[in-house]
Structures are given as C-alpha cells and as structure tokens.
Design a protein around this motif. Structure first.
Motif, PDB file in Angstrom:
ATOM      1  N   SER A  66       0.836  -1.204   0.000  1.00  0.00           N
ATOM      2  CA  SER A  66       0.000   0.000   0.000  1.00  0.00           C
ATOM      3  C   SER A  66       0.865   1.245   0.000  1.00  0.00           C
ATOM      4  CB  SER A  66      -0.919   0.011   1.235  1.00  0.00           C
ATOM      5  OG  SER A  66      -0.145   0.143   2.421  1.00  0.00           O
ATOM      6  N   PHE A  67       0.205   2.401  -0.093  1.00  0.00           N
ATOM      7  CA  PHE A  67       0.913   3.682  -0.117  1.00  0.00           C
ATOM      8  C   PHE A  67       1.852   3.868   1.078  1.00  0.00           C
ATOM      9  CE2 PHE A  67       0.907   8.279   0.982  1.00  0.00           C
ATOM     10  CZ  PHE A  67       1.646   8.742  -0.094  1.00  0.00           C
ATOM     11  N   PRO A  68       1.426   3.572   2.317  1.00  0.00           N
ATOM     12  CA  PRO A  68       2.370   3.729   3.436  1.00  0.00           C
ATOM     13  C   PRO A  68       3.646   2.898   3.270  1.00  0.00           C
ATOM     14  CG  PRO A  68       0.135   3.567   4.276  1.00  0.00           C
ATOM     15  CD  PRO A  68       0.065   3.259   2.816  1.00  0.00           C
ATOM     16  N   HIS A  69       3.530   1.689   2.708  1.00  0.00           N
ATOM     17  CA  HIS A  69       4.714   0.859   2.468  1.00  0.00           C
ATOM     18  C   HIS A  69       5.612   1.496   1.398  1.00  0.00           C
ATOM     19  CE1 HIS A  69       1.926  -2.083   4.316  1.00  0.00           C
ATOM     20  NE2 HIS A  69       3.034  -2.615   4.808  1.00  0.00           N
ATOM     21  N   ALA A  70       4.989   2.091   0.373  1.00  0.00           N
ATOM     22  CA  ALA A  70       5.764   2.767  -0.668  1.00  0.00           C
ATOM     23  C   ALA A  70       6.545   3.940  -0.079  1.00  0.00           C
ATOM     24  CB  ALA A  70       4.828   3.249  -1.778  1.00  0.00           C
ATOM     25  N   VAL A  71       5.888   4.703   0.793  1.00  0.00           N
ATOM     26  CA  VAL A  71       6.558   5.841   1.442  1.00  0.00           C
ATOM     27  C   VAL A  71       7.720   5.347   2.307  1.00  0.00           C
ATOM     28  CG1 VAL A  71       6.294   7.686   3.152  1.00  0.00           C
ATOM     29  CG2 VAL A  71       4.552   7.361   1.358  1.00  0.00           C
ATOM     30  N   ASP A  72       7.513   4.261   3.054  1.00  0.00           N
ATOM     31  CA  ASP A  72       8.596   3.696   3.867  1.00  0.00           C
ATOM     32  C   ASP A  72       9.812   3.377   3.002  1.00  0.00           C
ATOM     33  OD1 ASP A  72       7.090   3.840   6.165  1.00  0.00           O
ATOM     34  OD2 ASP A  72       6.464   1.731   6.115  1.00  0.00           O
ATOM     35  N   HIS A  73       9.560   2.758   1.846  1.00  0.00           N
ATOM     36  CA  HIS A  73      10.669   2.387   0.950  1.00  0.00           C
ATOM     37  C   HIS A  73      11.401   3.632   0.445  1.00  0.00           C
ATOM     38  CE1 HIS A  73      12.871  -0.065  -2.006  1.00  0.00           C
ATOM     39  NE2 HIS A  73      12.750   1.004  -2.770  1.00  0.00           N
ATOM     40  N   ILE A  74      10.640   4.641   0.045  1.00  0.00           N
ATOM     41  CA  ILE A  74      11.261   5.867  -0.483  1.00  0.00           C
ATOM     42  C   ILE A  74      12.141   6.506   0.596  1.00  0.00           C
ATOM     43  CG2 ILE A  74      10.761   8.248  -1.166  1.00  0.00           C
ATOM     44  CD1 ILE A  74       8.283   7.102  -2.662  1.00  0.00           C
ATOM     45  N   LEU A  75      11.604   6.630   1.806  1.00  0.00           N
ATOM     46  CA  LEU A  75      12.349   7.295   2.878  1.00  0.00           C
ATOM     47  C   LEU A  75      13.590   6.491   3.291  1.00  0.00           C
ATOM     48  CD1 LEU A  75       9.402   8.571   5.129  1.00  0.00           C
ATOM     49  CD2 LEU A  75      10.682   9.825   3.383  1.00  0.00           C
ATOM     50  N   GLN A  76      13.501   5.175   3.205  1.00  0.00           N
ATOM     51  CA  GLN A  76      14.614   4.332   3.656  1.00  0.00           C
ATOM     52  C   GLN A  76      15.650   4.039   2.581  1.00  0.00           C
ATOM     53  OE1 GLN A  76      12.888   0.759   5.383  1.00  0.00           O
ATOM     54  NE2 GLN A  76      11.500   1.972   6.670  1.00  0.00           N
ATOM     55  N   HIS A  77      15.246   4.040   1.307  1.00  0.00           N
ATOM     56  CA  HIS A  77      16.142   3.560   0.251  1.00  0.00           C
ATOM     57  C   HIS A  77      16.415   4.529  -0.905  1.00  0.00           C
ATOM     58  CE1 HIS A  77      16.101  -0.445   2.050  1.00  0.00           C
ATOM     59  NE2 HIS A  77      14.775  -0.355   2.120  1.00  0.00           N
ATOM     60  N   LEU A  78      15.576   5.557  -1.066  1.00  0.00           N
ATOM     61  CA  LEU A  78      15.737   6.430  -2.243  1.00  0.00           C
ATOM     62  C   LEU A  78      16.182   7.853  -1.891  1.00  0.00           C
ATOM     63  CD1 LEU A  78      12.678   5.337  -4.445  1.00  0.00           C
ATOM     64  CD2 LEU A  78      15.077   4.629  -4.623  1.00  0.00           C
ATOM     65  N   LEU A  79      16.292   8.153  -0.596  1.00  0.00           N
ATOM     66  CA  LEU A  79      16.708   9.511  -0.197  1.00  0.00           C
ATOM     67  C   LEU A  79      18.041   9.466   0.563  1.00  0.00           C
ATOM     68  CD1 LEU A  79      13.323  11.080   0.993  1.00  0.00           C
ATOM     69  CD2 LEU A  79      14.495  11.366  -1.201  1.00  0.00           C
TER      70      LEU A  79
END
Length: 259
Positions: free
Chosen positions: A246-259
C-alpha cells in the motif's frame, strides 16, 4: 534508460492509491505527512473524470488529506488544454460533475468528441451521436483509456472499452491525453523543475500509472490496493521498480532507500 539521479519528486495517484471513493487507504494520511517531511516535492496525478478538480479536492479534505489545488494535475485539465489548443467545440461525454472543469468552452454545434467516464451518458443514442460526428471528421479526444477502475462495490468498466468501440466503428484512433501518455507525466512534472530521472510514481494501475511513468524515465511503484489484481506486475515490461502492499509501504521504501 537514463542514469538515475537523486530523487527530487514523487507523483502520487489518487483513487485506488490514497483513497477508494470516500474511504482513505489505511494509514495514507500519516504516510503523506511523513513523505512531506522529507526533501521531495509531492504532486498528485489522476485520470478521474467523474468529478471536477474542486469536487475532488473537497473529497480529499473530508478524508483529512493535506493537499492543495495547485498540487493536483488531472486528465481533465490536460483535455481542456488540448481542446483550447485545437480550437474545437466538443461534444462532452463526461460525468456532469466534471463539467465545471470545462466552463467557458463552447459546445454548441460540436465538431469534436471528448470522452471520459460517463456511465449516465453511455447509451446507444448518445454514443451514436458521437459516432456520426466522428464519421464527419471530428477528432476523438479520449481523456484516458483505462479498462476498469475500483469502486466500493467492486471493479467497474472504465472509459477505455467505450473509446475503443468508437475507434473500431469509425476506423479512427483517439488522441489520448491522460495517463499513460508521456506528455501527461512531463506536464505534471513541469512545475517541479525536476527531470523524469529524478522522480518516482506511486499508483495502483500497472499500465497507466507504473508503465506510463517508467516509459518516460521515472521509477514506478505499484501498490496492491484499488484496482490491483494478482500478478498485475507481470503485465508490463520492464516490471515495476517495486510492488508493495500500500501507499504507506511505498513511502517507507522511499524514505529508507531512495533519499
């Protein structure tokens, strides 16, 4: 594919990703706040043709999403821009609630057909009127060609099958303005100052959201909410950069791996 750059922008689909009609995806409001607390620019992109941008914004505010009107880019906006550019008088096959987004557009004596999702208007007499206009040379402008979408009571036909019927009957091809068209994503990014290689798209439609975004150079994250069905991620090539719950999981991934 172009070389990836540091992530600067996140495009987020609305219905099916942040909410499903009048119900928010669990945890989506808090996840959006966390995403906004980072360094990225957030924009919202939608193919919805069931309501005007103002009605959509009111719906999102009732669901306690912190979103402003200038952050939303809709396929209705893109369709109106094309109508004005072509200087045509459209027959508007859209939901009555979407008509405010075409305020001021001349529709008398139509010489073009604009078609979105309009369940109340998709009957033989109206579609036949559109058919005759197209036979006389009117352009067919499809706000988008989604096969289906998610409602509270289950999946429902999108405008794509009706657009395709008119194309088939008249031996013409529609001009499509919404997702997954490259011009739609580029226009949505235009105000951010970001290149596609600096952006990621989050959505529930493997073709229109993820496939379209990845074709223009963005990363695509597919969420298993909304219209998602098992194995959707196998329907596009290349596959999504990430498929998550879901969207919250996508946000977790972005914050942890793409920034």
């Amino acid at each position: 594919m172009a070389v990836r750059r540091a992530l600067k922008a996140v495009l987020v689909d609305l219905n099916g990703t942040l909410h499903i009609e009048d119900a928010a995806v669990p945890g989506a409001q808090e996840a959006l706040k966390r995403l906004r607390g980072s360094s990225v620019i957030v924009r919202f992109v939608t193919n919805t043709t069931k309501e005007s941008k103002q009605d959509l914004l009111e719906r999102l505010k009732k669901l306690e999403f912190d979103i402003s009107e200038d952050e939303i880019f809709t396929s209705l906006t893109a369709a109106r821009s094309l109508v004005e550019q072509k200087q045509v008088r459209p027959m508007l096959l859209v939901d009555d609630r979407a008509l405010p987004d075409f305020k001021g557009v001349q529709t008398n004596d139509p010489n073009a057909v604009v078609i979105g999702l309009a369940p109340e208007h998709f009957h033989y007499q109206i579609l036949n009127q559109a058919f005759r206009l197209l036979l006389d040379g009117a352009p067919l402008i499809a706000i988008h060609k989604a096969r289906y979408y998610k409602r509270k009571d289950g999946l429902a036909l999108g405008p794509g099958p009706f657009v395709t019927a008119l194309e088939y009957a008249t031996d013409t091809s529609a001009i499509v303005v919404g997702k997954p068209e490259k011009t739609f994503f580029l226009e949505a990014l235009r105000g951010t100052g970001c290149e596609p290689e600096e952006a990621v798209m989050i959505g529930d439609d493997c073709r229109d959201d993820v496939g379209g975004a990845q074709n223009v150079g963005m990363l695509g994250i597919l969420v298993k909410t909304g219209k998602y069905r098992a194995a959707d991620e196998e329907k596009i090539s290349p596959p999504p950069y990430l498929t998550c719950e879901s969207f919250p999981h996508a946000v977790d991934h972005i914050l942890q791996h793409l920034l």
